[in-house]
Scaffold this motif. Structure first.
Motif, PDB file in Angstrom:
ATOM      1  N   LEU A 265      72.539 -42.610 -63.062  1.00  0.00           N
ATOM      2  CA  LEU A 265      71.560 -42.531 -61.984  1.00  0.00           C
ATOM      3  C   LEU A 265      71.221 -41.090 -61.617  1.00  0.00           C
ATOM      4  N   THR A 266      72.220 -40.227 -61.612  1.00  0.00           N
ATOM      5  CA  THR A 266      71.977 -38.841 -61.202  1.00  0.00           C
ATOM      6  C   THR A 266      71.138 -38.069 -62.215  1.00  0.00           C
ATOM      7  N   LYS A 267      70.984 -38.621 -63.435  1.00  0.00           N
ATOM      8  CA  LYS A 267      70.135 -37.963 -64.434  1.00  0.00           C
ATOM      9  C   LYS A 267      68.821 -38.696 -64.644  1.00  0.00           C
ATOM     10  N   SER A 268      68.513 -39.625 -63.741  1.00  0.00           N
ATOM     11  CA  SER A 268      67.300 -40.428 -63.901  1.00  0.00           C
ATOM     12  C   SER A 268      66.146 -39.960 -63.023  1.00  0.00           C
ATOM     13  N   SER A 269      66.369 -38.908 -62.241  1.00  0.00           N
ATOM     14  CA  SER A 269      65.277 -38.360 -61.436  1.00  0.00           C
ATOM     15  C   SER A 269      64.360 -37.519 -62.312  1.00  0.00           C
ATOM     16  N   PRO A 270      63.043 -37.661 -62.156  1.00  0.00           N
ATOM     17  CA  PRO A 270      62.116 -36.842 -62.937  1.00  0.00           C
ATOM     18  C   PRO A 270      62.192 -35.364 -62.584  1.00  0.00           C
ATOM     19  N   ALA A 271      62.894 -35.025 -61.513  1.00  0.00           N
ATOM     20  CA  ALA A 271      63.064 -33.608 -61.177  1.00  0.00           C
ATOM     21  C   ALA A 271      63.726 -32.856 -62.331  1.00  0.00           C
ATOM     22  N   HIS A 272      64.546 -33.547 -63.118  1.00  0.00           N
ATOM     23  CA  HIS A 272      65.194 -32.929 -64.276  1.00  0.00           C
ATOM     24  C   HIS A 272      64.187 -32.540 -65.358  1.00  0.00           C
ATOM     25  N   MET A 273      62.984 -33.086 -65.284  1.00  0.00           N
ATOM     26  CA  MET A 273      62.003 -32.889 -66.350  1.00  0.00           C
ATOM     27  C   MET A 273      61.149 -31.639 -66.188  1.00  0.00           C
ATOM     28  N   GLN A 274      61.323 -30.918 -65.104  1.00  0.00           N
ATOM     29  CA  GLN A 274      60.462 -29.766 -64.856  1.00  0.00           C
ATOM     30  C   GLN A 274      60.383 -28.798 -66.044  1.00  0.00           C
ATOM     31  N   PRO A 275      61.506 -28.398 -66.653  1.00  0.00           N
ATOM     32  CA  PRO A 275      61.410 -27.458 -67.780  1.00  0.00           C
ATOM     33  C   PRO A 275      60.606 -28.007 -68.962  1.00  0.00           C
ATOM     34  N   ILE A 276      60.795 -29.275 -69.286  1.00  0.00           N
ATOM     35  CA  ILE A 276      60.085 -29.833 -70.440  1.00  0.00           C
ATOM     36  C   ILE A 276      58.611 -30.046 -70.117  1.00  0.00           C
ATOM     37  N   ILE A 277      58.296 -30.382 -68.882  1.00  0.00           N
ATOM     38  CA  ILE A 277      56.898 -30.501 -68.472  1.00  0.00           C
ATOM     39  C   ILE A 277      56.190 -29.155 -68.602  1.00  0.00           C
ATOM     40  N   LYS A 278      56.857 -28.110 -68.162  1.00  0.00           N
ATOM     41  CA  LYS A 278      56.290 -26.759 -68.274  1.00  0.00           C
ATOM     42  C   LYS A 278      56.095 -26.352 -69.733  1.00  0.00           C
ATOM     43  N   ALA A 279      57.011 -26.783 -70.596  1.00  0.00           N
ATOM     44  CA  ALA A 279      56.977 -26.371 -71.999  1.00  0.00           C
ATOM     45  C   ALA A 279      55.851 -27.041 -72.789  1.00  0.00           C
ATOM     46  N   PHE A 280      55.327 -28.161 -72.290  1.00  0.00           N
ATOM     47  CA  PHE A 280      54.269 -28.891 -73.000  1.00  0.00           C
ATOM     48  C   PHE A 280      53.090 -29.151 -72.060  1.00  0.00           C
ATOM     49  N   PRO A 281      52.379 -28.101 -71.666  1.00  0.00           N
ATOM     50  CA  PRO A 281      51.316 -28.254 -70.671  1.00  0.00           C
ATOM     51  C   PRO A 281      50.106 -29.054 -71.158  1.00  0.00           C
ATOM     52  N   GLU A 282      49.954 -29.217 -72.486  1.00  0.00           N
ATOM     53  CA  GLU A 282      48.813 -29.958 -73.025  1.00  0.00           C
ATOM     54  C   GLU A 282      49.121 -31.446 -73.211  1.00  0.00           C
TER      55      GLU A 282
END
Length: 413
Positions: A265-282
């Protein structure tokens, strides 16, 4: 319920829906192969026994009792389970699907059991106005590809470096093929279930990939099946697909939040995805399942990253009505309304599609009517939000090219 806003009610209860994430129906011969309580709970095993004591189950029992014509002492969860088996299966499917107003369904066919027990995707077109489309679950396809390679080379096993090169080439080729397949409109990752949403954007070393594939190969040798639970490998495959999805402009969905006890559960928040979202802006990211209970985290990401969208599905019928209203309000606190989508996340039975749409239509009306009554929105603005959430946003980002069938339902009252 407060004052009746007629135009808002007309679209909330009658506008066509694009269900942007669901799973196929069971075939008739398998209609009773899975415990029915899965309809209203993510619990498994003994924990599923307690699902009947939840508010979502009590509400579902009441709504399905009404649909099935049950009254009095028969209008119970057990009564619903008995009655549904008395219907001819085609009759049950029609009874449940006709009131939904679902015009198009995007199916993730990678859920365990689908290949063995479920209908083909376009079988469902008889209940919708537009052809069904496919969402490719990348981890499952990767497992299948690796398994096929291992079987084909069983008599003369490949060295780990050749195995790695062969696997990555075949995986990438498969995903590139889906990028130009008109039946495929997007991708799906269950990294949340496997190794968490903290996908590392940094490149993975060859040694680490070799180690992961050696472990997966050993797993296949011992169990006859493969489940990718190797973080470096999982993250690498996700990044391959993120790159392809960005180039072909097909969205990639991520399971976030609400799920069974297989997730951490503690790794299921999308807040963890910020780095990967930044890495693939397209690349377009779709955060599934309302990210419950991390809805506000998802709303924040949707508001600050152009390429992030939020699906407010699965909470119907899995959480209480009051909680559903709270989640929808949380979605609307910050998320741009041109970036919210809706789905049933239904699986196995038509009743799930019925419950999800009936509850979502009721809740979105109540929430938006409340905003209108407080003059936070005009009725015209509320109407526009419903159309975007139910149809227009999904139609745009999945490039479906559909025209809304506005007569799909008459006003439900």
């Amino acid at each position: 319920m407060g004052p009746m806003y007629r135009e808002l009610a007309k679209v909330a209860f009658g506008y066509p829906i694009i269900d942007n994430h669901a799973h196929p129906f069971l075939k008739e011969k398998h209609r009773d192969a899975i415990r029915y309580e899965v309809l209203i709970s993510e619990a498994h095993g003994d924990a599923l026994n307690d699902a009947v004591h939840t508010l979502p189950c009590m509400r579902a029992a009441a709504q399905l009792s009404q649909l099935f014509g049950l009254t009095g002492d028969d209008a119970t969860w057990e009564g619903v389970k008995k009655k549904r088996l008395e219907f001819d299966y085609a009759e049950l499917c029609k009874l449940c699907m006709e009131p939904t107003g679902i015009q198009c369904i995007l199916f993730d066919d990678g859920l365990g059991g689908i290949a063995e027990m479920a209908e083909e995707l376009n079988w469902h077109d008889q209940y919708t106005g537009s052809p069904s489309k496919r969402i490719v679950r990348l981890e499952v396809e990767g497992q299948n590809i690796l398994q096929d390679i291992l079987v084909a080379n069983d008599s003369s096993p490949l060295s780990i470096d050749i195995l790695c090169g062969t696997f990555l080439k075949e995986f990438t080729t498969y995903m590139n093929d889906t990028a130009v397949d008109d039946h495929v409109v997007g991708y799906k990752s269950v990294a949340c279930y496997r190794t968490g949403l903290d996908v590392d954007p940094a490149p993975c070393s060859a040694d680490k990939l070799h180690e992961c594939l050696a472990s997966a190969s050993e797993q296949f040798k011992e169990n006859g099946s493969i489940r990718f639970e190797h973080k470096a490998l999982n993250d690498h495959l996700v990044k391959i697909v993120l790159d392809i999805a960005g180039k072909c402009k097909k969205p990639i969905q991520f399971h976030t939040g609400l799920g069974d006890n297989d997730i951490t559960l503690t790794k299921s928040s999308p807040a963890h995805m910020q780095p990967i979202i930044k890495a693939f802006p397209e690349t377009i990211f779709v955060l599934l399942h309302s990210s419950y209970p991390y809805t506000r985290d998802a709303g924040y990401l949707t508001s600050v990253y152009k390429n992030v969208y939020l699906d407010f599905g699965e909470i119907f019928p899995f959480i209480s009505a009051d909680a559903q209203r709270t989640v929808v309000r949380q979605v609307l606190e910050l998320a741009p309304t041109n970036k919210i989508l809706w789905s049933t996340d239904a699986a196995w039975w038509p009743e799930r599609f019925y419950l999800a749409t009936a509850q979502a239509r009721e809740v979105i009306y109540e929430v938006l009517a409340g905003f209108v009554s407080k003059r936070d929105l005009t009725e015209d603005q509320a109407v526009s939000i419903v159309k975007m959430a139910f149809f227009e946003n999904a139609n745009r980002i999945y490039m479906l090219g559909l025209q809304p069938n506005v007569s799909i339902l008459s006003l439900q009252s």
